[in-house]
Design an enzyme around this catalytic site. Structure first.
Site, PDB file in Angstrom:
ATOM      1  N   TYR A   1      50.729  47.248  41.668  1.00 16.09           N
ATOM      2  CA  TYR A   1      49.224  47.734  41.941  1.00 16.09           C
ATOM      3  C   TYR A   1      48.820  48.330  40.461  1.00 16.09           C
ATOM      4  O   TYR A   1      49.592  49.276  40.022  1.00 16.09           O
ATOM      5  CB  TYR A   1      49.081  48.814  42.802  1.00 16.09           C
ATOM      6  CG  TYR A   1      48.178  48.373  44.067  1.00 16.09           C
ATOM      7  CD1 TYR A   1      46.905  47.997  43.706  1.00 16.09           C
ATOM      8  CD2 TYR A   1      48.594  48.308  45.280  1.00 16.09           C
ATOM      9  CE1 TYR A   1      45.863  47.450  44.651  1.00 16.09           C
ATOM     10  CE2 TYR A   1      47.650  47.764  46.366  1.00 16.09           C
ATOM     11  CZ  TYR A   1      46.541  47.291  45.880  1.00 16.09           C
ATOM     12  OH  TYR A   1      45.433  46.954  46.722  1.00 16.09           O
TER      13      TYR A   1
ATOM     14  N   ASP B   1      29.433  28.923  31.333  1.00 16.54           N
ATOM     15  CA  ASP B   1      30.546  28.845  32.403  1.00 16.54           C
ATOM     16  C   ASP B   1      31.335  27.340  32.070  1.00 16.54           C
ATOM     17  O   ASP B   1      30.958  26.450  32.395  1.00 16.54           O
ATOM     18  CB  ASP B   1      29.870  28.589  33.844  1.00 16.54           C
ATOM     19  CG  ASP B   1      31.008  28.453  35.013  1.00 16.54           C
ATOM     20  OD1 ASP B   1      32.209  28.376  34.544  1.00 16.54           O
ATOM     21  OD2 ASP B   1      30.534  28.415  36.071  1.00 16.54           O
TER      22      ASP B   1
END
Ligand SMILES: *Cc1c(COP(=O)(O)O)cnc(C)c1O
Length: 424
Positions: A61, A207
């Site tokens: 994590y 994009d």
């Protein structure tokens, strides 16, 4: 060899523990190796990238960013992310890079999150003319949360009409302008988009999901100097792990980082971040530059052979890794062509063409791309063969078995994963 930190090679373990899934992994490898993969958004990522993906970094994590994490024990993953960020900045000449987006769609969501509020106006390419779902589709967050107006291609040239883009921009005054597409075979004039964005005071987002690998390989011009923000996927021509990335100007760095985490995502996929770093290193090599140039030459050769087979390349050809092919001349729909090619072990997708008379589920065209076959080492002579095989498969469904035999012979000479770490 030292102790292995990843479990990819320990395939025996998976076969014992979960033979059902192990069998699927092997069958999928056989499928991918046993046919021609012409989906323009796919590639064969390297064993080194797969090794990073199969590593214990998946366990960690690491919410936050290097040096500013919400969890302890992040010293090692911090190093991997910092290396990846530095490589991205160097490779693309970018002022800032964020490697955490889980996918291209997540990267786009973050860019919207950084620059527009719900209800504000966005100008993007229309979906039927090659735009992406995240550029304003009504079933996507982009179309649900934002006021999306769109531009398309001219009917005569089948290329973007920059005068039309400017006229629409002046009329609607969008906060954000997006260029980049999923099925546009031509180069985009980023300078023209920059000028329009400046004229109306909009943020320019490129994009670059489809073509960023060609930019990385220095085979086509880069959008980075022109765009406020460049979003992309890492798994298409770029040949990295499945995932997304954002590059931006330094002035937008804080807004982008906050939009990726904590606005859009939780913990980053650190195994994927490390794999992105590996792919970026690979993309810096002279070999990768040669690859990117060959991808384009192959797409042009394939497009030319398909034209010779009576299948019209939209806009007359391609400058990139993909061609969009209008099948009306041979009287076959895109949907039928996809099924017929599949039966001949040729994987490609049906696609709408600009001003398509067919509904999107049928489509008048197919899209073909050369990233995968070029990774396998194929060149222009093989593209001529593939073009002929597609022509036969599409127009004569009875030929499927014969074409499949030729496909098998061809791919056996250019094996994907000649030395695979999995299952052999
Ligand atoms: C592929 C693609 C995306 C989305 O990427 P995912 O990883 O599938 O979410 C976004 N924009 C464009 C232009 C694409 O081609």
């Amino acid at each position: 060899m030292g102790e292995s930190p990843f479990w990819g090679p320990d395939f025996d373990q998976l076969e014992v523990e979960d033979p059902e899934i192990a069998g699927i992994l092997l069958s999928e490898l056989d499928r991918a190796r046993g046919g021609l993969q012409l989906i323009a958004s796919e590639n064969f990522t390297s064993p080194a990238v797969l090794a990073a993906l199969g590593s214990t970094l998946s366990n960690k994590y690491a919410e936050g960013y290097p040096g500013k994490r919400y969890y302890g024990g992040c010293a090692e993953v911090d190093k991997a992310e910092i290396i990846g960020i530095e490589r991205a900045k160097q490779l693309f000449g970018a002022e800032h890079a964020n490697l955490q987006p889980h996918s291209g769609a997540s990267a786009n969501l973050a860019a919207y999150g950084a620059f527009v509020k719900p209800g504000e106006t966005v100008l993007a390419m229309s979906l039927p003319h090659g735009g992406h779902l995240t550029h304003g589709s009504k079933v996507n967050f982009s179309g649900k949360w934002f006021e999306v107006v769109s531009y398309g291609v001219r009917e005569d040239t089948e290329t973007i009409d920059y005068d039309e883009v400017r006229t629409i921009a002046l009329q609607h005054r969008p906060r954000l302008i997006i260029c980049g597409a999923t099925a546009y075979p031509r180069l985009i004039d980023f300078a023209a988009f920059r000028q329009i964005a400046d004229e109306v005071g909009a943020i320019l987002m490129v994009d670059a999901a489809h073509f960023i690998g060609l930019v990385a390989g220095k085979a086509i011009p880069s959008p980075v100097p022109y765009a406020d923000v460049v979003t992309f996927t890492t798994h298409k021509v770029l040949r990295g792990p499945r995932g997304g990335m954002v590059l931006c100007k330094a002035e937008h760095a804080a807004a982008i980082d906050k939009a990726v985490f904590p606005m859009m995502q939780g913990g980053p996929l650190m195994h994927a971040v490390a794999a992105k770093a590996v792919a970026l290193k690979e993309a810096m090599s002279p070999d990768y530059q040669a690859y990117a140039a060959q991808v384009i030459r192959n797409a042009q050769a394939l497009s030319a052979e398909l034209a010779a087979q009576g299948m019209r390349p939209v806009s007359g050809g391609t400058d990139t890794h993909l061609a969009l092919i209008d099948l009306r001349g041979v009287g076959v729909t895109g949907a039928d062509a996809e099924v017929r090619c599949d039966a001949a072990r040729i994987t490609l997708n049906k696609n709408a063409i600009p001003y398509d008379p067919q509904p999107p589920t049928v489509g008048s065209g197919i899209r073909v791309g050369t990233p995968s076959v070029t990774t396998q080492g194929m060149g222009e002579p093989e593209m001529a063969v593939i073009g002929r095989l597609i022509g036969t498969a599409v127009t004569d469904p009875a030929s499927a078995a014969a074409v499949a035999d030729e496909v098998t012979e061809l791919v056996s000479r250019f094996p994907a994963y000649a030395q695979t770490p999995v299952g052999v």
